[in-house]
Design an enzyme around this catalytic site. Structure first.
Site, PDB file in Angstrom:
ATOM      1  N   GLY A 253       0.787  -1.230   0.000  1.00 46.80           N
ATOM      2  CA  GLY A 253       0.000   0.000   0.000  1.00 46.80           C
ATOM      3  C   GLY A 253       0.816   1.275   0.000  1.00 46.80           C
ATOM      4  N   CYS A 360     -14.764   4.363 -26.800  1.00 47.17           N
ATOM      5  CA  CYS A 360     -16.113   4.929 -26.802  1.00 47.17           C
ATOM      6  C   CYS A 360     -16.742   4.854 -25.425  1.00 47.17           C
ATOM      7  CB  CYS A 360     -16.961   4.205 -27.838  1.00 47.17           C
ATOM      8  SG  CYS A 360     -16.286   4.441 -29.489  1.00 47.17           S
TER       9      CYS A 360
END
Ligand SMILES: *Cc1c(COP(=O)(O)O)cnc(C)c1O
Length: 433
Positions: A253, A360
Site C-alpha cells: 500500500g 467509446c
C-alpha cells in the site's frame, strides 16, 4: 518547460527531449519493431527501489514480497528476485509466473478471498514444502486449505489475514482501493480470530506461521499505515502465546508521488513499522511486507501518439491519444490523475487541453493538462509502472499495448504490441466436437 525535478524516472535534456533510464523516448516511438501505445520501464530504477527498501530493514529478518498484480512482467519480477524479494500472488497464474521468474517457493505468499482448489493445490505442492504461506482470508478457508493439504499428503503453511477494521477515513485513499474496513470482503474480522485459531488447532494439516494484514493502496501517510500495523501487532502478540509464529506481515500500500507531492518512500514506512513492532515486544518475529506500486509505479511510463487535435468552442480543446482506458484504466476506475508531458517540448506558450483516448466511453479521459500550444506528436503518461499493463484489456477491439524494458542505458527487451488478428481470432468461438 524546464528540466525536470517533477519527473522521478524521466529527465529532459537540453534539446528538449524526454529520456527514461538512458533511452530517448522518441526513439522508442520511431522504432518500427515496437508500436504505440507502449509501456516503457526502467529496470535499474526498479531494482534500486527494492535495494533501498531492503536496506531499511538493516539486519532485521524480513521478506519483501512484491505484489505481482501491480506489474507481472517477468523481467521485472526477475530483477526484484535478484534483489532478494519474494512475491505476493493472488492467483495460480501469478504463482506460476513467480516460480518461473526465479522466486523460490518459500518466498511466496498467496492472498485472495476465493482461491480455487486447484490453485491451493498448486501452492501446497510447490517446491519441497509448499509456498511460504497461504494467506487465509476467512475461517471457512482454513478448513478448505486443511482438506486440500490432506488430499495432497502435505502440511500447508498458512498465515491469517486480519481485517483490522480501520475505517476508510483513517486510511485516506480512494474507496475502491481500501480493503481494511469492516465491510470489506478481505481478511478475518477481529471478532472471528478466536474461531480461526481454534480451527487451526484442530486441523493437523495446517501450520500457522504468520499473521498478516493489507488495508489498501496508495497510502501516503505513515500514521495511517501504522494504525493497521498496530491492530495486527496487538493480535499477533496474543496469537504468539499459543502458536509458533515466525513473522508478522503488514502488507503493501506504500503510496507514490503522482505529482501531488507524496514524499514518503517505502523505506520510511518500514522504519516506522519496525519501531512499532519492537514496542509491541515482537522482536523475535520477522517482518514481512507486500509492496506493489511502491516498487514499480514511478519507474514506468506509457508512451502514446497524438492521433488528433479537436477544437470545440473556446473553452473546450482536446488532444486525442492512441492510448485509452483499455491501456491504462486508473483514471477511469479510480479518478486517478497521471501527469502527461510531450516527448519533445516545442518552445512557446502552454494551454489547457483535455487529454482523452479513443475508446467509446466518456470516462476514457486523462484530465485537463497544460501542454504546448504548438504541434507535438507524442506524449508520455507518467508514473504508469503499476496497475497499467496488468489491468489493460482489449475493450473496443483494441490490441494490448507494447512493453519495453530498459536497463543499463539501452533497450534490453521488447514485448511488441499485440496483433489485432489475435484479438479477432480470440472472438471466434469454435463449435465443439
Ligand atoms: C494489491 C495487494 C498488495 C499490494 O498493494 P500496493 O498498493 O500495490 O502496494 C499487497 N497485498 C495484498 C494482499 C494485495 O492485494
Amino acid at each position: 518547460m524546464s528540466a525536470a525535478s517533477f519527473l522521478m524516472s524521466c529527465s529532459r535534456s537540453a534539446d528538449g527531449t524526454l529520456w527514461l533510464g538512458g533511452v530517448r523516448l522518441s526513439d522508442i516511438v520511431a522504432d518500427g519493431r515496437i508500436g504505440t501505445p507502449a509501456y516503457v520501464y526502467d529496470i535499474d530504477a526498479i531494482a534500486k527501489e527494492a535495494r533501498d527498501l531492503e536496506a531499511s530493514f538493516e539486519r532485521e529478518p524480513h521478506l519483501v514480497a512484491y505484489a505481482i498484480k501491480a506489474n507481472s512482467a517477468s523481467l521485472i519480477v526477475r530483477a526484484l528476485a535478484e534483489e532478494g524479494c519474494g512475491a505476493d500472488v493472488v492467483s495460480g497464474g501469478e504463482l506460476e509466473l513467480a516460480l518461473r521468474s526465479g522466486i523460490a517457493a518459500d518466498k511466496i505468499v498467496y492472498s485472495g478471498v476465493a482461491k480455487q482448489d486447484d490453485e491451493i493445490d498448486r501452492a501446497i505442492l510447490a517446491g519441497r514444502e509448499g509456498i511460504c504461506a497461504i494467506n487465509v482470508e476467512s475461517v471457512e478457508e482454513i478448513a478448505r486449505v486443511g482438506a486440500r493439504a490432506k488430499e495432497c499428503g502435505r502440511t500447508a503453511r498458512i498465515a491469517i489475514r486480519l481485517n483490522p477494521g480501520v475505517d476508510a477515513e483513517t486510511i485516506d485513499t480512494h474507496a475502491h482501493i481500501t480493503t481494511g474496513h469492516d465491510e470489506a470482503k478481505f481478511g478475518v474480522a477481529r471478532a472471528r480470530i478466536a474461531d480461526a485459531l481454534d480451527l487451526v488447532a484442530q486441523t493437523p494439516t495446517v501450520r500457522l506461521v504468520g499473521m498478516t494484514s493489507h488495508v489498501g493502496s496508495q497510502i501516503t501517510n505513515v500514521n495511517a499505515y501504522l494504525s493497521s500495523a498496530r491492530a495486527l501487532f496487538e493480535v499477533a502478540r496474543e496469537v504468539k502465546a499459543r502458536f509458533a509464529l515466525s513473522y508478522v506481515d503488514t502488507g503493501g500500500g506504500f503510496g507514490i508521488d503522482y505529482g501531488d507531492g507524496c514524499s514518503v518512500s517505502p523505506a520510511d514506512f518500514i522504519r516506522a513499522t519496525r519501531a512499532l513492532k519492537a514496542e509491541h515486544g515482537l522482536s523475535n518475529l520477522a517482518l514481512y511486507c507486500e509492496p506493489g506500486r511502491g516498487l514499480v509505479g514511478a519507474h514506468g511510463v506509457l508512451v502514446a501518439r497524438v492521433t488528433q487535435r479537436k477544437v470545440g468552442d473556446r473553452e473546450h480543446r482536446w488532444i486525442i491519444l492512441n492510448a485509452g482506458m483499455n491501456d491504462l484504466i486508473r483514471p477511469a476506475l479510480y479518478q486517478a490523475r497521471h501527469r502527461i508531458v510531450p516527448l519533445t517540448a516545442p518552445p512557446g506558450p502552454l494551454g489547457a487541453f483535455r487529454v482523452v483516448g479513443p475508446v467509446c466511453e466518456s470516462s476514457d479521459d486523462f484530465g485537463v493538462h497544460d501542454l504546448p500550444e504548438d504541434h507535438f506528436d507524442a506524449v508520455a503518461i507518467l508514473d504508469a509502472g503499476a496497475y497499467g499493463f496488468s489491468m489493460a484489456s482489449t475493450y473496443n477491439g483494441r490490441a494490448l499495448p507494447a512493453e519495453v524494458f530498459v536497463r543499463g542505458g539501452r533497450i534490453e527487451a521488447i514485448a511488441p504490441r499485440h496483433e489485432i488478428d489475435a484479438w479477432v481470432h480470440a472472438r471466434m468461438a469454435t463449435v465443439p466436437g
